[in-house]
Design an enzyme around this catalytic site. Structure first.
Site, PDB file in Angstrom:
ATOM      1  N   ASN A  50       0.797  -1.341   0.105  1.00 30.20           N
ATOM      2  CA  ASN A  50      -0.053  -0.083  -0.095  1.00 30.20           C
ATOM      3  C   ASN A  50       0.837   1.344   0.056  1.00 30.20           C
ATOM      4  OD1 ASN A  50       0.677  -0.785   2.725  1.00 30.20           O
ATOM      5  ND2 ASN A  50      -1.099   0.356   3.411  1.00 30.20           N
ATOM      6  N   GLU A  52       0.474   5.157   0.604  1.00 31.11           N
ATOM      7  CA  GLU A  52      -0.505   6.288   1.193  1.00 31.11           C
ATOM      8  C   GLU A  52      -0.142   7.421   0.858  1.00 31.11           C
ATOM      9  OE1 GLU A  52      -1.102   5.537   5.488  1.00 31.11           O
ATOM     10  OE2 GLU A  52      -2.080   3.749   5.076  1.00 31.11           O
ATOM     11  N   GLU A  63      -3.185  -4.652  -3.241  1.00 27.11           N
ATOM     12  CA  GLU A  63      -3.640  -5.408  -4.234  1.00 27.11           C
ATOM     13  C   GLU A  63      -3.809  -4.915  -5.607  1.00 27.11           C
ATOM     14  OE1 GLU A  63      -4.691  -4.966  -1.120  1.00 27.11           O
ATOM     15  OE2 GLU A  63      -6.470  -6.304  -0.370  1.00 27.11           O
ATOM     16  N   CYS A  94     -10.210  -4.959   0.202  1.00 27.80           N
ATOM     17  CA  CYS A  94     -11.465  -4.117   0.738  1.00 27.80           C
ATOM     18  C   CYS A  94     -12.450  -4.223  -0.570  1.00 27.80           C
ATOM     19  CB  CYS A  94     -10.866  -2.747   0.589  1.00 27.80           C
ATOM     20  SG  CYS A  94     -10.270  -2.056  -0.833  1.00 27.80           S
ATOM     21  N   CYS A  97     -11.020  -3.217  -4.215  1.00 27.45           N
ATOM     22  CA  CYS A  97      -9.954  -4.201  -4.631  1.00 27.45           C
ATOM     23  C   CYS A  97     -10.746  -5.359  -5.036  1.00 27.45           C
ATOM     24  CB  CYS A  97      -8.913  -4.595  -3.459  1.00 27.45           C
ATOM     25  SG  CYS A  97      -7.792  -3.157  -3.230  1.00 27.45           S
TER      26      CYS A  97
HETATM   27  N1  THU Z   1      -5.328  -1.602   2.467  1.00 24.19           N
HETATM   28  C1  THU Z   1      -4.856  -2.168   1.499  1.00 24.19           C
HETATM   29  O1  THU Z   1      -3.637  -2.060   1.060  1.00 24.19           O
HETATM   30  N2  THU Z   1      -5.686  -3.224   1.156  1.00 24.19           N
HETATM   31  C2  THU Z   1      -6.900  -3.506   1.659  1.00 24.19           C
HETATM   32  O2  THU Z   1      -7.591  -4.434   0.991  1.00 24.19           O
HETATM   33  C3  THU Z   1      -7.415  -2.728   2.644  1.00 24.19           C
HETATM   34  C4  THU Z   1      -6.776  -1.474   3.105  1.00 24.19           C
HETATM   35  C5  THU Z   1      -4.486  -0.384   2.976  1.00 24.19           C
HETATM   36  C6  THU Z   1      -5.050   0.995   2.466  1.00 24.19           C
HETATM   37  C7  THU Z   1      -4.579   1.914   3.504  1.00 24.19           C
HETATM   38  O3  THU Z   1      -3.324   2.441   3.214  1.00 24.19           O
HETATM   39  C8  THU Z   1      -4.542   0.924   4.681  1.00 24.19           C
HETATM   40  O4  THU Z   1      -4.478  -0.211   4.364  1.00 24.19           O
HETATM   41  C9  THU Z   1      -5.357   1.136   6.038  1.00 24.19           C
HETATM   42  O5  THU Z   1      -6.770   1.214   5.357  1.00 24.19           O
END
Ligand code: THU
Length: 141
Positions: A50, A52, A63, A94, A97
């Protein structure tokens, strides 16, 4: 013979790579570090973490980073994806994704593991029931 996505050695390899990818996550705001690794139908592995941003809404999940990397690499079908999230429980992908992945094989294997090694597995079509996909656009033109 087992399906490519379900070969136990290949699944272990994906999970190991997802743990390693998680180490590279950029998540200074949530501190929720996520790694992903996927295998394409031609046997290649792509990883993601991820990413940010100070403008929070621009955050990209692990993902989708892995999927975009695979597609940019020429892949069009994903057999399996492993995701390692930052919490105490396995974190399922999520909703955004799930939709993003659905495009590249609704029947792919999805494996989620916690950093401590607790694991869950699904087929993507069970996580996104009656999903919207390329076939739904076919009879428009
Ligand atoms: N996040 C993911 O990378 N994948 C998911 O399926 C759920 C959430 C990340 C996004 C954000 O940077 C952190 O987790 C908290 O939501």
């Amino acid at each position: 013979m087992s399906e490519p996505g379900h070969d136990p050695r290949l699944v272990e390899d994906l999970v190991t790579r997802a743990h390693a990818a998680r180490e590279r996550a950029y998540a200074p705001y949530s501190r929720f570090f996520v790694g992903a690794a996927l295998r394409t139908d031609d046997g290649r592995v792509f990883e993601g973490a991820n990413v940010e941003n100070a403008s929070y809404g621009l955050t990209i999940c692990a993902e989708r980073v892995a999927t975009a990397s695979a597609v940019a690499g020429g892949a069009r079908r994903i057999d399996a994806i492993a995701v390692v999230g930052g919490g105490s429980r396995p974190a399922a992908p999520c909703g955004a994704c799930r939709q993003f992945l659905y495009e590249f094989n609704p029947e792919m294997l999805v494996v989620a593991e916690s950093p401590a090694g607790e694991r869950k597995e699904w087929r993507l079509s069970d996580l996104l029931l009656d999903g919207f996909g390329p076939g739904d656009l076919e009879d428009v033109h």
